[in-house]
Design a protein around this motif. Sequence first.
Motif, PDB file in Angstrom:
ATOM      1  N   ASN A 309       0.939  -1.152   0.051  1.00  0.00           N
ATOM      2  CA  ASN A 309       0.087  -0.037  -0.034  1.00  0.00           C
ATOM      3  C   ASN A 309       0.769   1.374   0.000  1.00  0.00           C
ATOM      4  N   HIS A 310       1.938   1.018   0.680  1.00  0.00           N
ATOM      5  CA  HIS A 310       2.840   2.456   0.866  1.00  0.00           C
ATOM      6  C   HIS A 310       3.539   2.565  -0.387  1.00  0.00           C
ATOM      7  N   ILE A 311       4.000   1.643  -1.043  1.00  0.00           N
ATOM      8  CA  ILE A 311       4.666   1.725  -2.373  1.00  0.00           C
ATOM      9  C   ILE A 311       3.816   1.962  -3.331  1.00  0.00           C
ATOM     10  N   VAL A 312       2.629   1.641  -3.677  1.00  0.00           N
ATOM     11  CA  VAL A 312       1.991   2.083  -4.554  1.00  0.00           C
ATOM     12  C   VAL A 312       1.106   3.300  -4.413  1.00  0.00           C
ATOM     13  N   SER A 313       0.762   3.910  -3.148  1.00  0.00           N
ATOM     14  CA  SER A 313       0.252   4.974  -2.962  1.00  0.00           C
ATOM     15  C   SER A 313       1.275   6.435  -3.308  1.00  0.00           C
ATOM     16  N   GLU A 314       2.479   5.896  -2.888  1.00  0.00           N
ATOM     17  CA  GLU A 314       3.731   6.917  -3.042  1.00  0.00           C
ATOM     18  C   GLU A 314       3.838   7.010  -4.743  1.00  0.00           C
ATOM     19  N   PHE A 315       3.865   5.795  -5.134  1.00  0.00           N
ATOM     20  CA  PHE A 315       3.937   5.795  -6.660  1.00  0.00           C
ATOM     21  C   PHE A 315       2.657   6.794  -7.406  1.00  0.00           C
ATOM     22  N   LEU A 316       1.653   6.746  -6.929  1.00  0.00           N
ATOM     23  CA  LEU A 316       0.497   7.275  -7.559  1.00  0.00           C
ATOM     24  C   LEU A 316       0.711   8.550  -7.208  1.00  0.00           C
ATOM     25  N   ARG A 317       1.124   9.050  -6.131  1.00  0.00           N
ATOM     26  CA  ARG A 317       1.403  10.564  -5.678  1.00  0.00           C
ATOM     27  C   ARG A 317       2.459  11.186  -6.575  1.00  0.00           C
ATOM     28  N   ASN A 318       3.533  10.463  -6.782  1.00  0.00           N
ATOM     29  CA  ASN A 318       4.580  10.630  -7.586  1.00  0.00           C
ATOM     30  C   ASN A 318       4.196  11.050  -9.004  1.00  0.00           C
ATOM     31  N   ILE A 319       3.712  10.055  -9.732  1.00  0.00           N
ATOM     32  CA  ILE A 319       3.290   9.946 -11.209  1.00  0.00           C
ATOM     33  C   ILE A 319       2.194  11.270 -11.266  1.00  0.00           C
ATOM     34  N   GLY A 320       1.331  11.411 -10.398  1.00  0.00           N
ATOM     35  CA  GLY A 320       0.112  12.265 -10.583  1.00  0.00           C
ATOM     36  C   GLY A 320       0.601  13.821 -10.231  1.00  0.00           C
ATOM     37  N   SER A 321       1.789  14.103 -10.084  1.00  0.00           N
ATOM     38  CA  SER A 321       2.419  15.450 -10.164  1.00  0.00           C
ATOM     39  C   SER A 321       3.277  15.452 -11.459  1.00  0.00           C
ATOM     40  N   GLN A 322       3.178  14.463 -12.295  1.00  0.00           N
ATOM     41  CA  GLN A 322       3.866  14.609 -13.602  1.00  0.00           C
ATOM     42  C   GLN A 322       3.280  14.302 -14.899  1.00  0.00           C
TER      43      GLN A 322
END
Length: 386
Positions: A309-322
């Motif tokens: 959950n941590h890895i996928v949430s952080e990934f979604l946050r990161n890609i969302g800004s790009q």
Amino acid sequence: MHIAQLGRQPELGLAELNQVYGRDNVVFLKDSGFALIKAPVGSSDINRLGGSIKLAEVLVKLPTANWREIERNLSRNITKYVGTIPDGKLTIGLSAHGFNIQPHTVGATSLRLKKELKKLTSSIRVVPNKSATLNTAQVIHNHLTSPSGREFIAVKDGPKTFLAITRGEQDIESYTARDQARPARDAFVGMLPPKLAQIMINLAQPSVNARILDPFCGTGVLLQEALLMGYDVYGTDLSDKMIDYSGRNLKWLHETFLTKDTYKLEQGDAMNATWSQPIDAVVCETYLGQPFSAPPSAAKLEEVRGNCNHIVSEFLRNIGSQVKPGTPLCIGIPAWRSTSGDFTHLPLISELKKLGYTQVRVSRDNLLYFRPDQVVAREILVLQKI
Ligand SMILES: C[S@@+](CC[C@H](N)C(=O)[O-])C[C@H]1O[C@@H](n2cnc3c(N)ncnc32)[C@H](O)[C@@H]1O
């Protein structure tokens, strides 16, 4: 009008058809497990659909589901339905989907059709029915979709019947080659089946010529299928070894299937990577946690679930800004199956809005892909960046 025979997990195939042809143009036929497609279907579409086994063109919709009446219609019109036969040689097959009839009944109808077709050609062969429906291998080995072959299929829809002629059959040999002949494979990362990769790409509905990013590319199955579908691809992964594997596999694909060699691959952590633009769509199977051959203890499950959950949430946050608002994403995330068949999902599923995404409802139910013996299922989410 066409009909499609859906694969092993019909809800996934149906969601894929909804996305590709438009929800209003697709109707599920529950008696047979087929779907009716009311939009134009291209001759090579079968090669791009991971969730459909067969595509057939509808000849007529009959107001009956009585086999005798169906047989009568077929016999009366068979010379018209067959069309032109280029070299005078013809092989025919017949399949009955959704009917409760014996193979020999279907076989007897085929022989009646053969008699009618003798008026057109003396060289006619009938594929024997071991069951009421011919399987994919029989259709392919008897060349029933070639100019000198025809498979007629009757598909029951309540009190009515679609009579159709098969135009395309899933190319099993090509899937096997794409899956098993690739030079770099790794059982531990759990390779995505090519058919599921196609379904996920179609669920995202990237625009023509889109550049698709897979930030958890592993051995490159998704990139491979996207290249075969004509897209540009960009893959990243935390592991240098996986980037090397993807590179070897995509080189092999380029040499074997003449796909583009303009792909980009680089090492990066999806939680904080900066990707090069453009990113028109994101399609990936994320980190699924460790594989399990039996359901884990509650404590172990909580630990793995929290980590994923941590890895996928952080990934979604990161890609969302790009990526730009409106960018489509299709991601495969883990869900764990208990012995009673219930699923434990990732908590982030109820936080998607907060993470900056709307969930695109491509199906009534949750889309879950798993084999009967698997504990870790893939839950497929279709998202759009807000
Ligand atoms: C389930 S596999 C994907 C498999 C891939 N679809 C295939 O068919 O080979 C997950 C991949 O995620 C990678 N991974 C794990 N954590 C990551 C992270 N934080 N950022 C990027 N990649 C990561 C792993 O190295 C692994 O290759």
